[in-house]
Design an enzyme around this catalytic site. Structure first.
Site, PDB file in Angstrom:
ATOM      1  CB  THR A  24      38.310 -33.763  47.113  1.00  0.00           C
ATOM      2  OG1 THR A  24      37.144 -34.352  47.688  1.00  0.00           O
ATOM      3  CG2 THR A  24      38.771 -32.592  47.972  1.00  0.00           C
TER       4      THR A  24
ATOM      5  CG  ASN B 190      55.689 -35.353  22.888  1.00  0.00           C
ATOM      6  OD1 ASN B 190      54.850 -35.201  22.014  1.00  0.00           O
ATOM      7  ND2 ASN B 190      55.996 -36.536  23.366  1.00  0.00           N
TER       8      ASN B 190
ATOM      9  N   GLY C 215      48.203 -33.648  31.975  1.00  0.00           N
ATOM     10  CA  GLY C 215      47.969 -33.623  30.539  1.00  0.00           C
ATOM     11  C   GLY C 215      47.205 -34.838  30.040  1.00  0.00           C
ATOM     12  CB  THR C 216      47.542 -38.462  30.765  1.00  0.00           C
ATOM     13  OG1 THR C 216      48.928 -38.480  30.431  1.00  0.00           O
ATOM     14  CG2 THR C 216      46.887 -39.758  30.305  1.00  0.00           C
TER      15      THR C 216
ATOM     16  CD  GLN D 189      56.493 -31.077  25.597  1.00  0.00           C
ATOM     17  OE1 GLN D 189      57.385 -30.265  25.791  1.00  0.00           O
ATOM     18  NE2 GLN D 189      56.454 -32.235  26.227  1.00  0.00           N
TER      19      GLN D 189
ATOM     20  CG  HIS E 133      54.879 -32.688  34.906  1.00  0.00           C
ATOM     21  ND1 HIS E 133      55.908 -33.323  34.269  1.00  0.00           N
ATOM     22  CD2 HIS E 133      53.738 -33.198  34.381  1.00  0.00           C
ATOM     23  CE1 HIS E 133      55.412 -34.207  33.404  1.00  0.00           C
ATOM     24  NE2 HIS E 133      54.093 -34.141  33.450  1.00  0.00           N
TER      25      HIS E 133
ATOM     26  CB  SER F 158      50.681 -31.242  31.928  1.00  0.00           C
ATOM     27  OG  SER F 158      51.246 -31.990  32.968  1.00  0.00           O
TER      28      SER F 158
ATOM     29  CB  CYS G 294      64.337 -47.117  24.727  1.00  0.00           C
ATOM     30  SG  CYS G 294      65.083 -46.485  23.246  1.00  0.00           S
TER      31      CYS G 294
HETATM   32  N1  PLP Z   1      50.825 -34.470  25.885  1.00  0.00           N
HETATM   33  C1  PLP Z   1      52.096 -34.148  25.590  1.00  0.00           C
HETATM   34  C2  PLP Z   1      52.415 -33.468  24.294  1.00  0.00           C
HETATM   35  C3  PLP Z   1      53.133 -34.463  26.481  1.00  0.00           C
HETATM   36  O1  PLP Z   1      54.396 -34.157  26.180  1.00  0.00           O
HETATM   37  C4  PLP Z   1      52.792 -35.119  27.696  1.00  0.00           C
HETATM   38  C5  PLP Z   1      53.837 -35.522  28.651  1.00  0.00           C
HETATM   39  O2  PLP Z   1      54.925 -35.912  28.293  1.00  0.00           O
HETATM   40  C6  PLP Z   1      51.437 -35.404  27.958  1.00  0.00           C
HETATM   41  C7  PLP Z   1      50.489 -35.073  27.024  1.00  0.00           C
HETATM   42  C8  PLP Z   1      51.023 -36.087  29.221  1.00  0.00           C
HETATM   43  O3  PLP Z   1      51.055 -35.165  30.307  1.00  0.00           O
HETATM   44  P1  PLP Z   1      51.099 -35.696  31.812  1.00  0.00           P
HETATM   45  O4  PLP Z   1      52.470 -36.195  32.054  1.00  0.00           O
HETATM   46  O5  PLP Z   1      50.807 -34.462  32.629  1.00  0.00           O
HETATM   47  O6  PLP Z   1      50.039 -36.709  31.959  1.00  0.00           O
END
Ligand code: PLP
Length: 415
Positions: free
Chosen positions: A256, A170, A88-89, A198, A220, A218, A344
């Site tokens: 890759t 999230n 996601g990032t 999410q 996971h 993402s 935190c």
């Molecule tokens: N965006 C949202 C809304 C998320 O909840 C998260 C992960 O907690 C991310 C982006 C980042 O995803 P990743 O952990 O796959 O980099």
């Protein structure tokens, strides 16, 4: 492995094994055994590089393109519009930097987003402002964390380069009116990105009805492996590559391809979307049972986020008069894994940027808890938390009062 076995085993310090109730599915999920099974051959049997010409490479390429087609059919787009990433990032970074830099080259430098985005968006926008002279407007959210599409429309300028609004938050689970915002962006011909990380276990994944140009996922978060994700990029959207090299992913993301995890992500998405009919209703029922049970037994607690327009398994609340950290540690000792709304850092908790943007005070935000349910949770799990959490809150509140009155030294931890 049975679905029940996805429940984690927690080794406690006295050497006994205890079963853990996992209530942090918004943070991550266990990989579904059916996903593990489809990934298995791609680690050490079908390990070819998809760019290689010989059979081993061609088979890897076929698996990669098969995964792309399956994902594209779920998102209702063309396979060529899918870019595989590391999560996601990276997908958010590629969308914002890719479009932001392409648009800046045309003299458009204004970005519209919200103050409740994940830091993958907020920090990337901040970097575009700092290093590339971009300008940003944060549209406000209401007490439920909801964005008003009219505010997005009002923020648009002649030099607006990009709009980015998350599909679901999230921390508080609120689902945003993405299709309406997308319609406004499309009318004005402005690329629209949504962080949908999410929302993969929800019905809202059709990029065509969502009116989005870029959408990040993402694996996971939906029972797939970590370190893999995707970015949907509508055909015609100009995207400067954030990463250059061997021109994989049509030059938009060199490197890759991670074939095993991409194959796993495609299977996980198929499973998540295929099981929507049974999963959504079940999760909402569990969430409502948990919410009602906790609110009835914990005085001075309130639900955060939208009451209805929210992720099915997502419950977030503020328990006034406690610091969430103490509650989470006690929950962990009771065998329940949950999280707080705030990031935190040990000893120096910071109030959640999401809750403060929604109008809560920093002190309120310190009592934020997030309990996110998933596939393996049962009524019995929920009932256990309904029984234990109120006791824990009462103990932590009593301890906080004693600390404030100076009756126990700071740093003392109740056993
Ligand atoms: N965006 C949202 C809304 C998320 O909840 C998260 C992960 O907690 C991310 C982006 C980042 O995803 P990743 O952990 O796959 O980099």
């Amino acid at each position: 492995m049975s679905p029940r076995a996805t429940r984690l085993a927690l080794t406690v310090f006295d050497g006994r094994m205890a079963s853990m109730i996992y209530l942090d599915h918004s943070a991550t999920t266990a990989v579904d055994p059916r996903v593990v099974a489809v990934m298995a051959p791609f680690w050490s049997e079908q390990y070819g590089n998809p760019s290689s010409l010989y059979g081993l490479g061609r088979r890897a390429a076929a698996a990669l393109e098969g995964a792309r087609s399956r994902v594209a059919s779920i998102l209702n787009c063309h396979p060529g519009e899918i870019v595989f990433t590391s999560g996601g990032t990276e997908s958010d970074n590629l969308a914002l930097r890719g479009v932001g830099l392409a648009q800046a080259a045309r003299g458009r430098r204004h970005i519209i987003t919200t103050p409740i985005e994940h830091h993958a968006v907020l920090h990337t926008v901040a970097d575009l402002v700092e290093r590339f002279d971009c300008d940003v407007t944060y549209v406000p959210v209401d007490r439920h964390g909801l964005v008003d599409p009219a505010d997005v429309a009002a923020a648009i300028r002649s030099d607006t380069a990009l709009i980015s609004v998350m599909a679901a938050n999230n921390e508080v689970g609120t689902i945003e009116p993405i299709a309406e915002i997308g319609a406004i962006a499309r009318q004005r011909d402005i690329p629209f990105h949504t962080d949908a990380v999410q929302i993969a276990g929800c019905p809202q994944l059709d990029v065509s009805s969502l009116n989005v140009d870029l959408l990040a996922l993402s694996a996971h978060k939906f029972y797939g492996p970590k370190g893999v994700g995707l970015l949907y990029v509508r055909r015609g959207v100009k995207l400067a590559p954030a990463q250059t090299g061997g021109n994989q992913e049509r030059g938009r993301r060199s490197g890759t391809e991670n074939v095993p995890t991409i194959v796993g992500m495609a299977r996980a998405l198929e499973l998540a979307q295929g099981e929507l009919n049974s999963s959504v209703g079940r999760l909402i029922a569990l969430r409502e049972r948990l919410a009602a049970g906790l609110l009835a037994r914990i005085p001075d607690a309130e639900i955060t986020g939208h009451p209805v327009q929210r992720l099915p398994g997502h419950l977030s609340l503020i328990v006034h008069g406690v610091e969430a950290e103490g509650v989470l540690i006690a929950l962990d000792l009771a065998g329940v894994a949950a999280s707080s709304g705030s990031a935190c850092a040990s000893g120096a908790p910071t109030a959640s940027h999401v809750l403060t943007a929604m109008g809560f005070t920093s002190r309120d935000a310190m009592g934020a808890l997030r309990l996110t349910l998933g596939r393996e949770n049962t009524d019995a799990d929920v009932d256990f938390v309904i029984e234990r959490l109120p006791e824990i809150v009462a103990r932590v509140r009593a301890m906080s009062r004693k600390l404030e009155a100076g009756e126990v030294p700071r740093g003392y931890r109740e056993s």
